[in-house]
Design an enzyme around this catalytic site. Structure first.
Site, mmCIF file in Angstrom:
data_model
loop_
_atom_site.group_PDB
_atom_site.id
_atom_site.type_symbol
_atom_site.label_atom_id
_atom_site.label_comp_id
_atom_site.label_asym_id
_atom_site.label_seq_id
_atom_site.Cartn_x
_atom_site.Cartn_y
_atom_site.Cartn_z
ATOM 1 N N ASP A 170 0.844 -1.199 0.000
ATOM 2 C CA ASP A 170 0.000 0.000 0.000
ATOM 3 C C ASP A 170 0.878 1.248 0.000
ATOM 4 O O ASP A 170 1.612 1.502 0.958
ATOM 5 C CB ASP A 170 -0.904 -0.018 1.225
ATOM 6 C CG ASP A 170 -2.027 0.991 1.150
ATOM 7 O OD1 ASP A 170 -1.791 2.122 0.671
ATOM 8 O OD2 ASP A 170 -3.153 0.665 1.577
ATOM 9 N N HIS A 201 -2.989 -0.579 -2.487
ATOM 10 C CA HIS A 201 -4.126 0.179 -1.979
ATOM 11 C C HIS A 201 -5.357 -0.064 -2.864
ATOM 12 O O HIS A 201 -5.252 -0.276 -4.067
ATOM 13 C CB HIS A 201 -3.775 1.667 -1.975
ATOM 14 C CG HIS A 201 -4.729 2.517 -1.216
ATOM 15 N ND1 HIS A 201 -4.772 2.538 0.163
ATOM 16 C CD2 HIS A 201 -5.672 3.393 -1.638
ATOM 17 C CE1 HIS A 201 -5.706 3.395 0.550
ATOM 18 N NE2 HIS A 201 -6.272 3.919 -0.523
#
Length: 232
Positions: A170, A201
């Site tokens: 992420d 993400h």
């Protein structure tokens, strides 16, 4: 399953919209789906529909309404820039109060006697974590909440079980931030911290399908435990 919109009383003579997805076979409980920085988009409505398919009454409130009602942004470069502009203008305290009003709206619905959970993605993930410490909600699911590490002083105040999902790639929630969040969770958090290898993400709505399916399975199992199964 049916879809509609409703208006939530903002407590000052105004109201704001929420997308509503009603289950075909209600289990008696409700889920409030908290938006990403892009607004209440097709993806967010799809998340609400997914929980409605599991039996939950699902509402996705427009948390940007104080800035501009009905914001729906894409993932184009221009819209990503706009999304961050909306984020800078977003009043988080007012947003938390609005989420509390959505929960109160649900509990005041005729015949509703169940429990209310929050499920948040990105911005909504941080808000879900903060809801668990600040509001009367019964469970919280955090999907890649950005900025949770800035509110770890609230971890000790969590009022309900919480489950968290992050990809280890992420770009908006670093490995260091994730480690800090995981370390701050009290044993009573209940749902645990789940990290998904090789995943970035936004995976729950637009990424790794296998990771998204696993995260959803874990979340629905968590909700069944936290809220209870069957009609109440």
């Amino acid at each position: 399953m049916s879809e509609a919109k409703t208006t939530i009383d903002a407590g000052d003579g105004r109201g704001f919209a929420a997308y509503v997805s009603r289950p075909g076979k209600p289990n008696g409980h409700a889920v409030i789906v908290l938006q990403e920085i892009f607004g209440v988009t097709d993806a967010i409505r799809g998340v609400a529909d997914r929980y409605a398919a599991e039996g939950y009454l699902a509402l996705a409130p427009d948390l940007y309404w104080r800035i501009e009602p009905g914001v729906e942004l894409s993932h184009s470069k221009a819209d990503i820039e706009r999304a961050f502009q909306y984020l800078e203008r977003f009043d988080e305290e007012a947003g938390l109060a609005d989420i509390g009003r959505v929960a109160a709206h649900i509990r005041a619905m005729p015949g509703f006697r169940g429990r209310v959970a929050v499920v948040g993605l990105c911005l909504g993930g941080k808000l879900a974590f903060r809801c668990a410490a600040r509001l009367e909600v019964d469970a919280a699911a955090v999907f890649y909440g950005v900025g949770v590490e800035d509110h770890l002083d609230e971890a000790a105040a969590l009022r309900c079980p919480v489950v968290l999902h992050y990809g280890d790639q992420d770009r908006y929630a670093s490995a260091e931030a994730q480690a800090r969040i995981e370390a701050a969770l009290p044993p009573a958090a209940g749902g645990g911290f789940h990290r998904y290898p090789g995943v970035g993400h936004g995976f729950y709505t637009r990424g790794d399908l296998e990771a998204a399916a696993l995260a959803h399975e874990r979340t629905t199992a968590f909700l069944r435990t936290a809220l209870g199964a069957g009609n109440r």
